[in-house]
Write an enzyme that holds these catalytic residues in place. Structure first.
Site, PDB file in Angstrom:
ATOM      1  N   VAL A 180      45.753  26.215  51.110  1.00 57.87           N
ATOM      2  CA  VAL A 180      45.730  24.757  51.274  1.00 57.87           C
ATOM      3  C   VAL A 180      46.435  24.348  52.567  1.00 57.87           C
ATOM      4  O   VAL A 180      45.915  23.557  53.358  1.00 57.87           O
ATOM      5  CB  VAL A 180      46.369  24.052  50.065  1.00 57.87           C
ATOM      6  CG1 VAL A 180      46.453  22.548  50.302  1.00 57.87           C
ATOM      7  CG2 VAL A 180      45.590  24.335  48.788  1.00 57.87           C
ATOM      8  N   GLY A 181      47.632  24.891  52.792  1.00 55.69           N
ATOM      9  CA  GLY A 181      48.390  24.544  53.989  1.00 55.69           C
ATOM     10  C   GLY A 181      47.681  24.937  55.268  1.00 55.69           C
ATOM     11  O   GLY A 181      47.626  24.168  56.235  1.00 55.69           O
ATOM     12  N   ASP A 200      40.455  13.848  44.243  1.00 57.89           N
ATOM     13  CA  ASP A 200      39.730  13.529  43.012  1.00 57.89           C
ATOM     14  C   ASP A 200      38.537  12.617  43.294  1.00 57.89           C
ATOM     15  O   ASP A 200      37.445  12.817  42.737  1.00 57.89           O
ATOM     16  CB  ASP A 200      40.675  12.881  41.994  1.00 57.89           C
ATOM     17  CG  ASP A 200      41.744  13.848  41.505  1.00 57.89           C
ATOM     18  OD1 ASP A 200      41.478  15.061  41.490  1.00 57.89           O
ATOM     19  OD2 ASP A 200      42.851  13.389  41.154  1.00 57.89           O
ATOM     20  N   ARG A 246      50.290  28.509  38.372  1.00 58.15           N
ATOM     21  CA  ARG A 246      50.713  28.897  37.017  1.00 58.15           C
ATOM     22  C   ARG A 246      50.144  30.276  36.685  1.00 58.15           C
ATOM     23  O   ARG A 246      48.957  30.526  36.858  1.00 58.15           O
ATOM     24  CB  ARG A 246      50.219  27.866  35.998  1.00 58.15           C
ATOM     25  CG  ARG A 246      50.788  28.071  34.606  1.00 58.15           C
ATOM     26  CD  ARG A 246      50.620  26.808  33.801  1.00 58.15           C
ATOM     27  NE  ARG A 246      50.940  26.978  32.401  1.00 58.15           N
ATOM     28  CZ  ARG A 246      50.982  25.975  31.526  1.00 58.15           C
ATOM     29  NH1 ARG A 246      50.711  24.764  31.922  1.00 58.15           N
ATOM     30  NH2 ARG A 246      51.293  26.187  30.274  1.00 58.15           N
ATOM     31  N   GLY A 288      49.752  28.994  52.871  1.00 56.29           N
ATOM     32  CA  GLY A 288      48.701  29.542  52.017  1.00 56.29           C
ATOM     33  C   GLY A 288      47.372  28.870  52.320  1.00 56.29           C
ATOM     34  O   GLY A 288      47.212  28.199  53.347  1.00 56.29           O
ATOM     35  N   ARG A 319      35.707  14.641  44.886  1.00 57.94           N
ATOM     36  CA  ARG A 319      34.921  15.394  43.899  1.00 57.94           C
ATOM     37  C   ARG A 319      33.945  14.467  43.172  1.00 57.94           C
ATOM     38  O   ARG A 319      32.765  14.788  42.999  1.00 57.94           O
ATOM     39  CB  ARG A 319      35.871  16.077  42.906  1.00 57.94           C
ATOM     40  CG  ARG A 319      36.600  17.261  43.510  1.00 57.94           C
ATOM     41  CD  ARG A 319      37.687  17.807  42.598  1.00 57.94           C
ATOM     42  NE  ARG A 319      38.250  19.039  43.147  1.00 57.94           N
ATOM     43  CZ  ARG A 319      39.415  19.555  42.816  1.00 57.94           C
ATOM     44  NH1 ARG A 319      40.181  18.933  41.913  1.00 57.94           N
ATOM     45  NH2 ARG A 319      39.853  20.671  43.377  1.00 57.94           N
TER      46      ARG A 319
END
Length: 313
Positions: free
Chosen positions: A11-12, A148, A82, A9, A151
């Site tokens: 990210v991969g 993180d 989700r 997908g 960002r």
């Protein structure tokens, strides 16, 4: 060197593209369950090689882990986002099943591999991969801290109007709104960030960092991929090239920071053996309390997975 990325997908595929472009491995294998999907992404990346001038071969396969045999590092990005109406336990159950199945196949064909988990919920998926693989904790880790901190550093660079290259930062804890950014350990060209920005503005940046993933979902209707994929590739590079980089990484704690048996992001030295060392910072009382809150949240999610697994047994 051979690196496998499971899940083709966004990210991969981004991770595989960065690995190829930076020539971090001789071969990158993309695996996906969707027929032809990984093959197409890998072929597209390979056809870019003459343009961007790299030699890394990219190969795609549909659910054939025999082609991943002998991988030095494996990145797991598999899992579902989700969906509306899905409970947290539904998401944990579904993605844990995927991650556990992937991990079994990885260990079968590449028993000496180092595993990097990117699938969400990150901390508990690292737990799922670790207990399934039965590998030492130094060889199964989660990617969240680099994303993180990236960002956090990007937001600071914007606020201060400086290069993000000059900002160094550490954060700890779980991936999500209980993460623990550490302004006390944040510097800009060696200067403590607290000397360059007011407390109120800094706190606002910390809060924005905690909700960084949610901000992108609101904007795009889906989760991020450029930064997460690049962050995973940076971890692979540190391992493959034995760089001994200091990164925040999700790992099982065994007494460090007074925490035992919980998977949390902490600063580590990353090299050819995976996690070479866990670095223990001298936290103040406020930071310890924030880390304890994060520990409790992650432990709760781990226990939810334990109950799901017990129910299936």
């Amino acid at each position: 060197m051979k690196v496998t990325v499971v899940g083709a997908g966004n990210v991969g595929a981004t991770c595989a593209d960065v690995l190829a472009y930076r020539e971090i491995a001789n071969e990158v294998v993309l695996v996906d369950i969707k027929e032809g999907f990984a093959e197409g992404k890998a072929l597209d990346i390979w056809q870019k090689a003459p343009i961007n001038l790299y030699d890394t071969r990219t190969v795609g396969v549909t659910n054939d882990y025999s082609k991943t045999a002998g991988s030095d590092v494996v990145v797991i990005t598999s899992g579902l986002p989700r969906k509306p109406g899905m409970t947290r336990d539904d998401l944990i159950s579904t993605n844990a099943g995927i991650v556990q199945s992937v991990t079994e196949n990885i260990v079968k064909h590449s028993p000496d591999a180092i595993i990097i988990v990117v699938s969400n919920p990150l901390d508990v998926m690292t737990y799922a991969a670790h207990i399934t693989s039965k590998l030492p904790r130094t060889r199964v880790m989660g990617m969240a801290g680099i994303l993180d901190t990236a960002r956090y550093r990007a937001f600071l660079a914007e606020a201060l109007n400086v290069s993000p290259k000059d900002i160094q930062a550490v954060l700890m804890g779980g991936h999500g709104d209980t993460m623990v950014p550490l302004p006390r350990y944040t510097t800009v060209g060696g200067i403590p960030v607290t000397e360059l920005i007011g407390e109120e503005e800094l706190n606002a940046i910390v809060e924005r960092t905690k909700n960084g993933g949610g901000e992108l979902v609101k904007l795009m209707g889906t989760s991020a991929w450029y930064a997460p994929g690049s962050a995973a590739a940076q971890m692979v590079e540190a391992i493959v090239r034995d760089q001994r980089r200091v990164f925040p990484v999700c790992v099982k704690l065994e007494g460090e920071y007074g925490i035992d048996g919980v998977y949390l992001g902490v600063p580590v030295i990353l090299g050819k053996n995976g996690i070479e060392k866990i670095i223990e910072l001298q936290l103040n009382d406020d930071e310890k309390q924030l880390l304890e809150t994060s520990r409790g949240h992650v432990k709760e999610v781990m226990e939810a997975l334990d109950k799901i697994n017990a129910a299936k047994a």
